[in-house]
Scaffold this motif. Structure first.
Motif, PDB file in Angstrom:
ATOM      1  N   HIS A  23      24.745 -34.364 -21.188  1.00 56.55           N
ATOM      2  CA  HIS A  23      24.758 -34.306 -22.645  1.00 56.55           C
ATOM      3  C   HIS A  23      24.281 -32.941 -23.154  1.00 56.55           C
ATOM      4  N   LYS A  24      23.196 -32.440 -22.568  1.00 56.06           N
ATOM      5  CA  LYS A  24      22.684 -31.125 -22.968  1.00 56.06           C
ATOM      6  C   LYS A  24      23.729 -30.038 -22.730  1.00 56.06           C
ATOM      7  N   GLN A  25      24.470 -30.154 -21.646  1.00 63.09           N
ATOM      8  CA  GLN A  25      25.495 -29.162 -21.347  1.00 63.09           C
ATOM      9  C   GLN A  25      26.625 -29.220 -22.368  1.00 63.09           C
ATOM     10  N   CYS A  26      26.998 -30.429 -22.781  1.00 64.89           N
ATOM     11  CA  CYS A  26      28.029 -30.572 -23.811  1.00 64.89           C
ATOM     12  C   CYS A  26      27.590 -29.915 -25.112  1.00 64.89           C
ATOM     13  N   VAL A  27      26.335 -30.171 -25.498  1.00 64.29           N
ATOM     14  CA  VAL A  27      25.787 -29.562 -26.713  1.00 64.29           C
ATOM     15  C   VAL A  27      25.778 -28.042 -26.593  1.00 64.29           C
ATOM     16  N   ALA A  28      25.371 -27.539 -25.433  1.00 65.62           N
ATOM     17  CA  ALA A  28      25.292 -26.086 -25.223  1.00 65.62           C
ATOM     18  C   ALA A  28      26.665 -25.440 -25.355  1.00 65.62           C
ATOM     19  N   PHE A  29      27.688 -26.044 -24.775  1.00 64.75           N
ATOM     20  CA  PHE A  29      29.029 -25.465 -24.863  1.00 64.75           C
ATOM     21  C   PHE A  29      29.574 -25.552 -26.286  1.00 64.75           C
ATOM     22  N   HIS A  30      29.255 -26.626 -26.989  1.00 63.44           N
ATOM     23  CA  HIS A  30      29.696 -26.764 -28.379  1.00 63.44           C
ATOM     24  C   HIS A  30      29.134 -25.630 -29.237  1.00 63.44           C
ATOM     25  N   SER A 206      31.019 -19.576 -21.645  1.00 61.10           N
ATOM     26  CA  SER A 206      30.298 -20.192 -20.529  1.00 61.10           C
ATOM     27  C   SER A 206      28.985 -19.473 -20.255  1.00 61.10           C
ATOM     28  N   LYS A 207      29.020 -18.142 -20.330  1.00 55.18           N
ATOM     29  CA  LYS A 207      27.801 -17.355 -20.111  1.00 55.18           C
ATOM     30  C   LYS A 207      26.749 -17.693 -21.163  1.00 55.18           C
ATOM     31  N   LEU A 208      27.189 -17.788 -22.427  1.00 55.13           N
ATOM     32  CA  LEU A 208      26.252 -18.109 -23.502  1.00 55.13           C
ATOM     33  C   LEU A 208      25.752 -19.546 -23.370  1.00 55.13           C
ATOM     34  N   ALA A 209      26.625 -20.477 -23.007  1.00 55.83           N
ATOM     35  CA  ALA A 209      26.211 -21.873 -22.835  1.00 55.83           C
ATOM     36  C   ALA A 209      25.139 -21.990 -21.756  1.00 55.83           C
ATOM     37  N   ASN A 210      25.320 -21.294 -20.653  1.00 55.72           N
ATOM     38  CA  ASN A 210      24.322 -21.321 -19.579  1.00 55.72           C
ATOM     39  C   ASN A 210      22.999 -20.707 -20.038  1.00 55.72           C
ATOM     40  N   HIS A 211      23.096 -19.670 -20.862  1.00 55.17           N
ATOM     41  CA  HIS A 211      21.880 -19.068 -21.417  1.00 55.17           C
ATOM     42  C   HIS A 211      21.155 -20.068 -22.315  1.00 55.17           C
ATOM     43  N   ILE A 212      21.908 -20.811 -23.115  1.00 52.10           N
ATOM     44  CA  ILE A 212      21.319 -21.824 -23.993  1.00 52.10           C
ATOM     45  C   ILE A 212      20.634 -22.907 -23.168  1.00 52.10           C
ATOM     46  N   ILE A 213      21.305 -23.353 -22.103  1.00 50.49           N
ATOM     47  CA  ILE A 213      20.744 -24.400 -21.241  1.00 50.49           C
ATOM     48  C   ILE A 213      19.440 -23.937 -20.613  1.00 50.49           C
ATOM     49  N   ASP A 214      19.374 -22.687 -20.197  1.00 52.24           N
ATOM     50  CA  ASP A 214      18.183 -22.160 -19.518  1.00 52.24           C
ATOM     51  C   ASP A 214      17.063 -21.790 -20.480  1.00 52.24           C
ATOM     52  N   ASN A 221      18.387 -16.082 -31.831  1.00 47.63           N
ATOM     53  CA  ASN A 221      18.937 -15.310 -32.941  1.00 47.63           C
ATOM     54  C   ASN A 221      20.218 -14.588 -32.539  1.00 47.63           C
ATOM     55  N   CYS A 222      20.878 -14.029 -33.544  1.00 49.18           N
ATOM     56  CA  CYS A 222      22.195 -13.442 -33.303  1.00 49.18           C
ATOM     57  C   CYS A 222      22.123 -12.222 -32.390  1.00 49.18           C
ATOM     58  N   GLU A 223      21.010 -11.475 -32.453  1.00 47.01           N
ATOM     59  CA  GLU A 223      20.889 -10.321 -31.571  1.00 47.01           C
ATOM     60  C   GLU A 223      20.894 -10.753 -30.113  1.00 47.01           C
ATOM     61  N   GLU A 224      20.204 -11.860 -29.822  1.00 41.65           N
ATOM     62  CA  GLU A 224      20.154 -12.367 -28.449  1.00 41.65           C
ATOM     63  C   GLU A 224      21.516 -12.891 -28.015  1.00 41.65           C
ATOM     64  N   VAL A 225      22.196 -13.588 -28.919  1.00 45.94           N
ATOM     65  CA  VAL A 225      23.539 -14.087 -28.618  1.00 45.94           C
ATOM     66  C   VAL A 225      24.473 -12.939 -28.282  1.00 45.94           C
ATOM     67  N   ILE A 226      24.440 -11.900 -29.103  1.00 53.05           N
ATOM     68  CA  ILE A 226      25.323 -10.756 -28.900  1.00 53.05           C
ATOM     69  C   ILE A 226      25.012 -10.056 -27.582  1.00 53.05           C
ATOM     70  N   ALA A 227      23.729  -9.919 -27.270  1.00 56.12           N
ATOM     71  CA  ALA A 227      23.343  -9.277 -26.011  1.00 56.12           C
ATOM     72  C   ALA A 227      23.885 -10.056 -24.819  1.00 56.12           C
ATOM     73  N   VAL A 228      23.852 -11.379 -24.901  1.00 58.58           N
ATOM     74  CA  VAL A 228      24.390 -12.200 -23.815  1.00 58.58           C
ATOM     75  C   VAL A 228      25.901 -12.030 -23.724  1.00 58.58           C
ATOM     76  N   LEU A 229      26.580 -12.068 -24.857  1.00 55.52           N
ATOM     77  CA  LEU A 229      28.039 -11.956 -24.865  1.00 55.52           C
ATOM     78  C   LEU A 229      28.508 -10.591 -24.383  1.00 55.52           C
ATOM     79  N   GLU A 230      27.790  -9.563 -24.766  1.00 54.29           N
ATOM     80  CA  GLU A 230      28.188  -8.211 -24.408  1.00 54.29           C
ATOM     81  C   GLU A 230      27.599  -7.772 -23.066  1.00 54.29           C
TER      82      GLU A 230
END
Length: 251
Positions: A23-30, A206-214, A221-230
């Motif tokens: 369930h947590k993984q589904c939420v993370a990917f969403h 997928s990379k961001l979802a795994n970061h969310i799970i961990d 915040n958006c800066e962290e999201v962008i750093a993961v994506l980039e």
């Protein structure tokens, strides 16, 4: 006014730890789908940066058992993407609004094109969330992920009920005609589907979802999201996006 993008399908409390993990993984990917689309989809269309953050409920402060139970029961509150909206207030009639803009100045034609792009991007970014969850589940179950098996009506099975409702709020200003609303939604659904199904985009989600799970944070915040994506130094862009008064917003 902010746009909340959240996974809101309510399910029973899982009996086993593996169900809770799933369930947590589904939420993370969403939520990763929403966040990745806000950044990558908007950037691909040369739309301006917009503030957003991923919020989680009760990631700290209570015991793990109590916390997990509360999350599953109140699934509509477990996580959401706050912000991310380019259109700040929807006009009663988009056609009338755009005609009024152009009537003032021919130069406004370019601004109208930007507005339409932002309007459509907001809808696409809403749809990407449940589509990302659907693709994650399909991949996990070794099933096909295609338009026939996952259509607009199926998104409610992937936490997309509120996302679809918000999309229709946009479409009501697009046209009062239900058929035209559905046609536009079908068009933008295909755009969102192709975004999720793109190899590079899916790798980023997928990379961001795994970061969310961990992560054990209450807010990403958006800066962290962008750093993961980039996966690179985003200091310059982070400085720009962390100042809300510098964002371009569409009224």
């Amino acid at each position: 006014m902010v746009l909340d993008m959240k996974r809101n399908k309510i399910i029973d409390v899982p009996s086993f730890d593996n169900k809770l993990t799933e369930h947590k993984q589904c939420v993370a990917f969403h939520e990763a789908g929403h966040a990745a689309a806000i950044y990558l989809n908007n950037k691909a269309q040369n739309l301006p940066p917009v503030f957003f953050q991923i919020l989680f409920k009760d990631r700290s402060g209570s015991s793990e058992n109590h916390k997990n139970t509360y999350h599953i029961i109140h699934d509509d509150c477990i996580a959401r993407v706050e912000g991310g909206r380019l259109i700040q207030s929807l006009p009663d009639s988009m056609d009338a609004f755009l005609d009024k803009l152009v009537a003032h100045d021919d130069v406004m034609v370019h601004a109208v094109e930007d507005y339409v792009s932002a309007f459509e991007a907001d809808i696409v970014n809403l749809l990407v969330g449940p589509l990302a969850e659907a693709k994650y589940i399909a991949d996990t179950d070794n099933e096909l992920f295609n338009h026939r098996l996952v259509n607009i009506s199926a998104l409610k099975n992937y936490g997309g009920r509120s996302d679809i409702a918000t999309a229709y709020e946009y479409l009501q200003s697009y046209s009062p005609n239900k058929r035209q609303q559905d046609e536009k939604l079908d068009e933008l659904f295909n755009v969102a589907f192709d975004f999720v199904n793109d190899y590079e985009n899916w790798k980023a989600i997928s990379k961001l979802a795994n970061h969310i799970i961990d992560s054990d944070k209450d807010t990403i915040n958006c800066e962290e999201v962008i750093a993961v994506l980039e996966s690179t130094d985003m200091n310059d862009f982070a400085d720009e996006i962390s100042q809300p008064d510098r964002y371009v917003r569409y009224a």
